[in-house]
Write a protein that holds these residues in place. Structure first.
Motif, PDB file in Angstrom:
ATOM      1  N   THR A 227       6.030  23.220  42.735  1.00 17.48           N
ATOM      2  CA  THR A 227       4.959  22.634  41.922  1.00 17.48           C
ATOM      3  C   THR A 227       3.635  23.362  42.101  1.00 17.48           C
ATOM      4  O   THR A 227       2.766  23.302  41.224  1.00 17.48           O
ATOM      5  N   ASP A 228       3.468  24.082  43.231  1.00 17.25           N
ATOM      6  CA  ASP A 228       2.269  24.901  43.386  1.00 17.25           C
ATOM      7  C   ASP A 228       2.350  26.168  42.536  1.00 17.25           C
ATOM      8  O   ASP A 228       1.330  26.656  42.039  1.00 17.25           O
ATOM      9  N   VAL A 229       3.545  26.690  42.353  1.00 16.73           N
ATOM     10  CA  VAL A 229       3.709  27.799  41.407  1.00 16.73           C
ATOM     11  C   VAL A 229       3.366  27.317  39.995  1.00 16.73           C
ATOM     12  O   VAL A 229       2.668  27.997  39.238  1.00 16.73           O
ATOM     13  N   VAL A 230       3.846  26.141  39.653  1.00 16.63           N
ATOM     14  CA  VAL A 230       3.556  25.572  38.325  1.00 16.63           C
ATOM     15  C   VAL A 230       2.050  25.368  38.158  1.00 16.63           C
ATOM     16  O   VAL A 230       1.483  25.665  37.097  1.00 16.63           O
ATOM     17  N   GLN A 231       1.392  24.873  39.211  1.00 23.22           N
ATOM     18  CA  GLN A 231      -0.071  24.729  39.167  1.00 23.22           C
ATOM     19  C   GLN A 231      -0.723  26.061  38.806  1.00 23.22           C
ATOM     20  O   GLN A 231      -1.609  26.133  37.943  1.00 23.22           O
ATOM     21  N   VAL A 233       0.575  28.631  37.269  1.00 26.96           N
ATOM     22  CA  VAL A 233       0.898  29.035  35.889  1.00 26.96           C
ATOM     23  C   VAL A 233      -0.129  28.471  34.923  1.00 26.96           C
ATOM     24  O   VAL A 233      -0.682  29.187  34.069  1.00 26.96           O
ATOM     25  N   PHE A 234      -0.431  27.184  35.041  1.00 30.41           N
ATOM     26  CA  PHE A 234      -1.339  26.564  34.078  1.00 30.41           C
ATOM     27  C   PHE A 234      -2.796  26.938  34.333  1.00 30.41           C
ATOM     28  O   PHE A 234      -3.590  27.009  33.391  1.00 30.41           O
ATOM     29  N   LEU A 235      -3.148  27.234  35.572  1.00 32.10           N
ATOM     30  CA  LEU A 235      -4.466  27.787  35.844  1.00 32.10           C
ATOM     31  C   LEU A 235      -4.605  29.180  35.237  1.00 32.10           C
ATOM     32  O   LEU A 235      -5.660  29.529  34.698  1.00 32.10           O
ATOM     33  N   ALA A 236      -3.527  29.976  35.321  1.00 29.31           N
ATOM     34  CA  ALA A 236      -3.552  31.315  34.732  1.00 29.31           C
ATOM     35  C   ALA A 236      -3.666  31.241  33.213  1.00 29.31           C
ATOM     36  O   ALA A 236      -4.346  32.062  32.589  1.00 29.31           O
ATOM     37  N   LEU A 237      -2.984  30.263  32.603  1.00 27.54           N
ATOM     38  CA  LEU A 237      -3.098  30.084  31.157  1.00 27.54           C
ATOM     39  C   LEU A 237      -4.529  29.765  30.755  1.00 27.54           C
ATOM     40  O   LEU A 237      -5.015  30.209  29.704  1.00 27.54           O
ATOM     41  N   GLU A 238      -5.204  29.015  31.604  1.00 32.47           N
ATOM     42  CA  GLU A 238      -6.559  28.566  31.282  1.00 32.47           C
ATOM     43  C   GLU A 238      -7.630  29.579  31.673  1.00 32.47           C
ATOM     44  O   GLU A 238      -8.567  29.836  30.921  1.00 32.47           O
ATOM     45  N   LYS A 239      -7.489  30.167  32.875  1.00 34.49           N
ATOM     46  CA  LYS A 239      -8.582  30.951  33.441  1.00 34.49           C
ATOM     47  C   LYS A 239      -8.237  32.407  33.725  1.00 34.49           C
ATOM     48  O   LYS A 239      -9.126  33.188  34.094  1.00 34.49           O
TER      49      LYS A 239
END
Length: 351
Positions: A227-231, A233-239
């Motif tokens: 779930t930290d990898v998933v975190q 991923v979505f931070l990378a999508l945003e920032k």
């Protein structure tokens, strides 16, 4: 309209968790997978399924035609193969085919996140005391898997030949909306958690009263909970900034015995025999394991890549860039992650 996201490798361990999080965040989720792939962990009726043939650019263009995705997370890939050329066909060429198809279709992507691996770096900084592997270090992968992932990364970099990860020119090009392919690369260390099968084999072995380690020289290991990898991923999508590459771990360093000790604890401390074998014995075992795999046509965990992975002593990596630029902060340390994983394996009849 909700942002539309395509997730490749959606039926896999990490991919299925990315799909779940995308659903929670309100994305219009498209799960890419092979026709033969299991949908065991993809049961939400809000998921759209799309079959993609990553081995053919022409097929991909036909399969993606008519779609307009805002985001793509490319999590598809293989970690074990009978023939090492399969790593390059799937991990390297599959990535090339997908990106070329997206470019040919003029897909208006805001971000493309590629899941790579710490394995692209190989056995470096192995003089004691071990130092963290950094992005500036020269990658020297020692496995076919790592080499295939590195070649995919290098090919992605070539798509934006005028931009480099830290260049002012890259920043200026982005501000002028020049047509750069908006990729971000994530390089997680060993990913574990519910549904994962490789580390699960260790738990299965310990339950059967045997723990196996290799080498007598200190081994520093890092982990990251799924779930930290998933975190990330979505931070990378945003920032995430185009062209950047981020290592991911839980921010801690462990010894080689820590993981198995925690597994044993969660299993109720069964009696066990802990075997520590010399490196040369592992070389013999994996040599024959590789040949047996070719003879039987079945992929075995005891192969040449596994030898180099287990021989490697330093798995430290620098996650400060991910913290500083993405706001990444690991939430699950190893003790809690092992507890959650073993509970899931028990609850789902794996153990």
């Amino acid at each position: 309209m909700n942002p539309k996201i395509l997730i490749t490798g959606a039926s896999g361990f990490i991919g299925s968790f990315i799909v779940e999080e995308a659903i929670k965040r309100g994305f219009d989720v498209w799960a890419a997978m092979r026709k033969s792939s299991s949908r065991q962990f993809l049961v939400d009726d809000r998921i759209h399924f799309i079959e993609l043939n990553l081995s053919s650019e022409e097929d991909l263009k036909q399969q993606l035609a008519g779609h307009s995705f805002d985001y793509v997370v490319h999590a598809a890939g293989v970690t074990k193969c009978l023939d090492k050329q399969e790593f390059f066909r799937i991990n390297t060429e599959g990535t090339q085919h997908l990106v070329r198809a997206l470019l040919e279709l003029n897909m208006p992507l805001k971000r493309f996140v590629y899941l790579s691996s710490l394995s692209i770096m190989g056995a470096i900084r192995e003089e004691q005391p071990y130092q963290e592997i950094r992005e500036s270090d020269e990658a020297r992968p020692n496995t076919a898997y790592g080499k295939s992932k590195l070649e995919a990364e290098q090919w992605l970099c070539m798509q934006n030949e005028f931009a480099t990860p830290h260049s002012d020119k890259s920043e200026k090009l982005e501000m002028r909306n020049e047509k750069l392919f908006p990729y971000v690369i994530l390089r997680p260390t060993g990913v574990y958690g519910p549904r994962e099968r490789d580390y699960f084999m260790m738990a299965k072995s310990i339950k059967a009263h045997t723990d196996f380690a290799v080498g007598f020289k200190q081994q520093d290991i890092t982990f990251v909970y799924v779930t930290d990898v998933v975190q990330a991923v979505f931070l990378a999508l945003e920032k995430g900034k185009t062209g950047r590459r981020y290592f991911l771990s839980d921010g801690e360093v462990y010894q080689s015995s820590t993981f198995s000790n925690l597994i044993r604890q969660e299993l109720g401390n069964p009696w066990w025999i802990r075997i520590t074998a010399p490196i040369w014995l592992l070389r013999v075992i994996t040599f024959f394991g590789e040949h047996i795999g070719h003879l039987t046509g079945k992929v075995t965990a005891l192969n040449n890549d596994k030898f180099y992975i287990m021989r490697q002593r330093n798995w430290r990596c620098d996650i400060e860039p991910a913290r500083q630029e993405l706001g990444y902060e690991p939430q699950v340390k190893l003790e809690e992650g092992v507890r959650r994983s073993i509970k899931w394996y028990k609850d789902n009849g794996w153990l």
